[in-house]
Design a protein around this motif. Structure first.
Motif, PDB file in Angstrom:
ATOM      1  N   VAL A  76      78.696   8.374 -32.598  1.00 20.85           N
ATOM      2  CA  VAL A  76      79.235   7.077 -32.178  1.00 20.85           C
ATOM      3  C   VAL A  76      79.038   6.833 -30.675  1.00 20.85           C
ATOM      4  CG1 VAL A  76      80.959   7.162 -34.014  1.00 20.85           C
ATOM      5  CG2 VAL A  76      81.594   7.913 -31.705  1.00 20.85           C
ATOM      6  N   TRP A  77      78.421   7.788 -29.987  1.00 14.90           N
ATOM      7  CA  TRP A  77      78.356   7.674 -28.522  1.00 14.90           C
ATOM      8  C   TRP A  77      77.601   6.426 -28.071  1.00 14.90           C
ATOM      9  CZ3 TRP A  77      80.696   9.226 -24.317  1.00 14.90           C
ATOM     10  CH2 TRP A  77      80.094   8.912 -23.082  1.00 14.90           C
ATOM     11  N   ASP A  78      76.414   6.199 -28.588  1.00 19.25           N
ATOM     12  CA  ASP A  78      75.616   5.066 -28.109  1.00 19.25           C
ATOM     13  C   ASP A  78      76.323   3.741 -28.351  1.00 19.25           C
ATOM     14  OD1 ASP A  78      73.654   6.765 -27.237  1.00 19.25           O
ATOM     15  OD2 ASP A  78      72.368   6.509 -28.999  1.00 19.25           O
ATOM     16  N   ARG A  79      76.891   3.577 -29.525  1.00 16.90           N
ATOM     17  CA  ARG A  79      77.616   2.340 -29.827  1.00 16.90           C
ATOM     18  C   ARG A  79      78.836   2.196 -28.921  1.00 16.90           C
ATOM     19  NH1 ARG A  79      78.387   3.313 -34.673  1.00 16.90           N
ATOM     20  NH2 ARG A  79      80.607   3.796 -34.827  1.00 16.90           N
ATOM     21  N   THR A  80      79.527   3.292 -28.698  1.00 15.95           N
ATOM     22  CA  THR A  80      80.693   3.273 -27.825  1.00 15.95           C
ATOM     23  C   THR A  80      80.292   2.917 -26.399  1.00 15.95           C
ATOM     24  OG1 THR A  80      81.826   4.935 -29.166  1.00 15.95           O
ATOM     25  CG2 THR A  80      82.596   4.661 -26.902  1.00 15.95           C
ATOM     26  N   TRP A  81      79.219   3.531 -25.928  1.00 14.51           N
ATOM     27  CA  TRP A  81      78.821   3.296 -24.541  1.00 14.51           C
ATOM     28  C   TRP A  81      78.415   1.835 -24.320  1.00 14.51           C
ATOM     29  CZ3 TRP A  81      79.803   5.191 -20.104  1.00 14.51           C
ATOM     30  CH2 TRP A  81      79.088   4.718 -18.984  1.00 14.51           C
ATOM     31  N   GLY A  82      77.776   1.209 -25.291  1.00 14.08           N
ATOM     32  CA  GLY A  82      77.424  -0.196 -25.153  1.00 14.08           C
ATOM     33  C   GLY A  82      78.635  -1.070 -24.938  1.00 14.08           C
ATOM     34  N   HIS A  83      79.695  -0.797 -25.682  1.00  9.82           N
ATOM     35  CA  HIS A  83      80.947  -1.540 -25.544  1.00  9.82           C
ATOM     36  C   HIS A  83      81.615  -1.228 -24.208  1.00  9.82           C
ATOM     37  CE1 HIS A  83      84.836  -3.220 -26.445  1.00  9.82           C
ATOM     38  NE2 HIS A  83      85.418  -2.051 -26.547  1.00  9.82           N
ATOM     39  N   VAL A  84      81.632   0.037 -23.850  1.00 10.20           N
ATOM     40  CA  VAL A  84      82.260   0.446 -22.598  1.00 10.20           C
ATOM     41  C   VAL A  84      81.523  -0.153 -21.410  1.00 10.20           C
ATOM     42  CG1 VAL A  84      82.637   2.430 -21.067  1.00 10.20           C
ATOM     43  CG2 VAL A  84      83.282   2.573 -23.486  1.00 10.20           C
ATOM     44  N   ALA A  85      80.185  -0.125 -21.441  1.00  9.80           N
ATOM     45  CA  ALA A  85      79.403  -0.552 -20.291  1.00  9.80           C
ATOM     46  C   ALA A  85      79.645  -2.015 -19.938  1.00  9.80           C
ATOM     47  CB  ALA A  85      77.917  -0.305 -20.554  1.00  9.80           C
ATOM     48  N   GLU A  86      79.716  -2.895 -20.928  1.00  7.72           N
ATOM     49  CA  GLU A  86      79.913  -4.305 -20.607  1.00  7.72           C
ATOM     50  C   GLU A  86      81.304  -4.549 -20.026  1.00  7.72           C
ATOM     51  OE1 GLU A  86      79.288  -6.599 -24.132  1.00  7.72           O
ATOM     52  OE2 GLU A  86      81.051  -5.804 -25.191  1.00  7.72           O
ATOM     53  N   ASN A  87      82.287  -3.842 -20.536  1.00 10.62           N
ATOM     54  CA  ASN A  87      83.639  -3.952 -19.983  1.00 10.62           C
ATOM     55  C   ASN A  87      83.704  -3.371 -18.578  1.00 10.62           C
ATOM     56  OD1 ASN A  87      85.997  -4.801 -22.020  1.00 10.62           O
ATOM     57  ND2 ASN A  87      84.317  -3.899 -23.183  1.00 10.62           N
ATOM     58  N   ALA A  88      83.108  -2.206 -18.390  1.00 11.09           N
ATOM     59  CA  ALA A  88      83.153  -1.547 -17.088  1.00 11.09           C
ATOM     60  C   ALA A  88      82.411  -2.349 -16.034  1.00 11.09           C
ATOM     61  CB  ALA A  88      82.574  -0.140 -17.194  1.00 11.09           C
ATOM     62  N   ALA A  89      81.287  -2.943 -16.406  1.00 10.39           N
ATOM     63  CA  ALA A  89      80.522  -3.735 -15.447  1.00 10.39           C
ATOM     64  C   ALA A  89      81.325  -4.936 -14.958  1.00 10.39           C
ATOM     65  CB  ALA A  89      79.208  -4.200 -16.089  1.00 10.39           C
ATOM     66  N   LEU A  90      82.025  -5.603 -15.866  1.00 10.44           N
ATOM     67  CA  LEU A  90      82.847  -6.749 -15.464  1.00 10.44           C
ATOM     68  C   LEU A  90      84.013  -6.301 -14.603  1.00 10.44           C
ATOM     69  CD1 LEU A  90      83.435  -9.760 -15.565  1.00 10.44           C
ATOM     70  CD2 LEU A  90      84.644  -9.384 -17.734  1.00 10.44           C
TER      71      LEU A  90
END
Length: 316
Positions: A102-116
Motif C-alpha cells: 500500500v506504500w505507493d498509493r499511500t504516498w500519493g495521498h500523503v504527498a498532495e496533502n504535505a505539499a499543500l
C-alpha cells in the motif's frame, strides 16, 4: 461627531483571567464545523468556515479533508491571510499495517496533502490510521486486533513515512489515535510509541478519542511527554459514551448521537490536560475538534465562540 465613552462593566461581569505565559497555540479545524468530507451538501461552504473560525477568535486552522479548502496555495494563502488565519497542519488517513503493497498509493495521498501544508507554512502532518470497521455502516472491514506482522509493518512504515515527509516537505508527522482504528487506547498507543523511533514519529494526542477508548490523557502526557507533538482538544459525553459502548455502535452514528460534546461539559477535564501540556515547556499546537457530522449550519459558530472563551479562562 464625538464617540460615546465606553460604559463601565457591570458588577456581575467576570474579570478577564490573568495573563499566563504559555507555549501552547490554540486553533480549530473544519471538523468543528461538521466537515468530514471534501464535498458534501450537508457541510458549510469553506468560505463560511473561514469567516466563522476567524470570527470566533482563532488564528490557527487545519486543512481538514483534502479538497474542502482550496488546494491552490495562492488562493488559500489569500483567503486565510485576509482573515488573519494561519495553517498548523494537514491531515491524512493511512493503512500502513497492510504492508509495502500500500506504500505507493499511500504516498500519493500523503504527498498532495504535505505539499499543500508545506506551501501554507505548516509544520505538521496529522496521520490517522484507517478504520477497522466502516465508520457509518458499522461493517467490519478487518480484525480489530493486529497480528505481530501487521504491528511490524505499521511501525516500520510509519517511521519511513515520518522520515520521508520530513526530508521532502519539512513537516513532522504526528500520529493520531482514533476510535475504531487499531490505535485507540492506552495498550495500543503505548505499544506503538515503544516500538517507533522518537526522531521519526510523534503523537497527536486527541483527548476525546483517547477518552473514548478508556485512556487517561494527563497520564499519557506525564509518561510520554517527549513524544507528544500535537494536541487535539475534544471531550466526550460520558452518558452517551456508555450507550455507545453498550450497543457496540460504530463511530459515525456515535458522533451523530452526540458522543463528542462541547467543553467544559464532558470528559476529560481540559484544565489538567492543558496544565500537563504546559509543564512540558515546549511549543505545542492545541487544535479544537468537536466531531459533530452532520450538523445544522448555524450550530458550530456559537459553540466555537463559547469554546474559545472557555479556553481563554484556562490560560490559552
Amino acid at each position: 461627531m464625538t464617540k460615546p465613552s465606553p460604559q463601565p462593566s457591570s458588577p456581575s461581569s467576570a474579570p478577564s483571567p490573568p495573563s499566563v505565559p504559555t507555549r501552547i497555540r490554540v486553533g480549530s479545524a473544519p471538523d468543528s464545523w461538521g466537515v468530514w468530507f471534501p464535498d458534501d451538501p450537508r457541510q458549510v461552504p469553506w468560505q463560511r468556515f473561514l469567516d466563522e473560525v476567524a470570527g470566533a477568535g482563532y488564528e490557527w486552522i487545519e486543512l481538514g479533508p483534502y479538497g474542502y479548502l482550496p488546494t491552490d496555495p495562492a488562493v488559500l494563502a489569500e483567503e486565510t491571510a485576509r482573515r488573519g488565519l494561519r495553517v498548523s497542519a494537514g491531515t491524512v488517513f493511512t493503512g500502513l499495517h497492510h504492508g509495502s503493497d500500500v506504500w505507493d498509493r499511500t504516498w500519493g495521498h500523503v504527498a498532495e496533502n504535505a505539499a499543500l501544508a508545506q506551501a501554507m507554512g505548516a509544520g505538521h502532518l496529522v496521520v490517522i490510521p484507517s478504520f477497522w470497521r466502516d465508520d457509518r455502516t458499522g461493517e467490519v472491514l478487518e480484525d480489530p486486533l493486529l497480528t505481530a506482522g501487521q504491528w511490524r509493518d505499521l511501525t516500520r512504515l510509519t517511521e519511513r513515512l515520518g522520515r520521508e515527509v520530513r526530508e521532502r516537505y519539512g513537516l513532522r508527522i504526528v500520529v493520531h489515535p482514533h476510535a475504531d482504528t487499531h490505535l485507540d487506547g492506552e495498550e495500543s498507543v503505548t505499544r506503538f510509541l515503544d516500538a517507533t523511533d522518537p526522531e521519526a514519529v510523534s503523537l497527536c494526542l486527541d483527548t476525546g478519542h483517547y477518552e473514548y477508548a478508556g485512556g487517561d490523557s494527563v497520564e499519557l502526557i506525564e509518561t510520554y511527554g517527549e513524544r507528544i507533538g500535537y494536541l487535539h482538544l475534544k471531550q466526550v459525553d460520558p452518558a452517551v459514551l456508555a450507550e455507545v459502548v453498550a450497543e457496540g455502535m460504530p463511530f459515525g452514528p456515535a458522533v451523530a448521537r452526540g458522543v463528542m460534546c462541547e467543553p467544559p461539559s464532558g470528559a476529560p477535564a481540559l484544565e489538567p490536560v492543558l496544565a500537563a501540556a504546559r509543564a512540558l515547556d515546549v511549543d505545542l499546537f492545541a487544535i479544537v475538534e468537536q466531531d459533530m457530522y452532520p450538523c445544522a449550519p448555524d450550530v458550530p459558530y456559537p459553540i466555537a465562540l463559547r469554546t474559545r472563551s472557555f479556553l481563554r479562562s484556562c490560560g490559552v
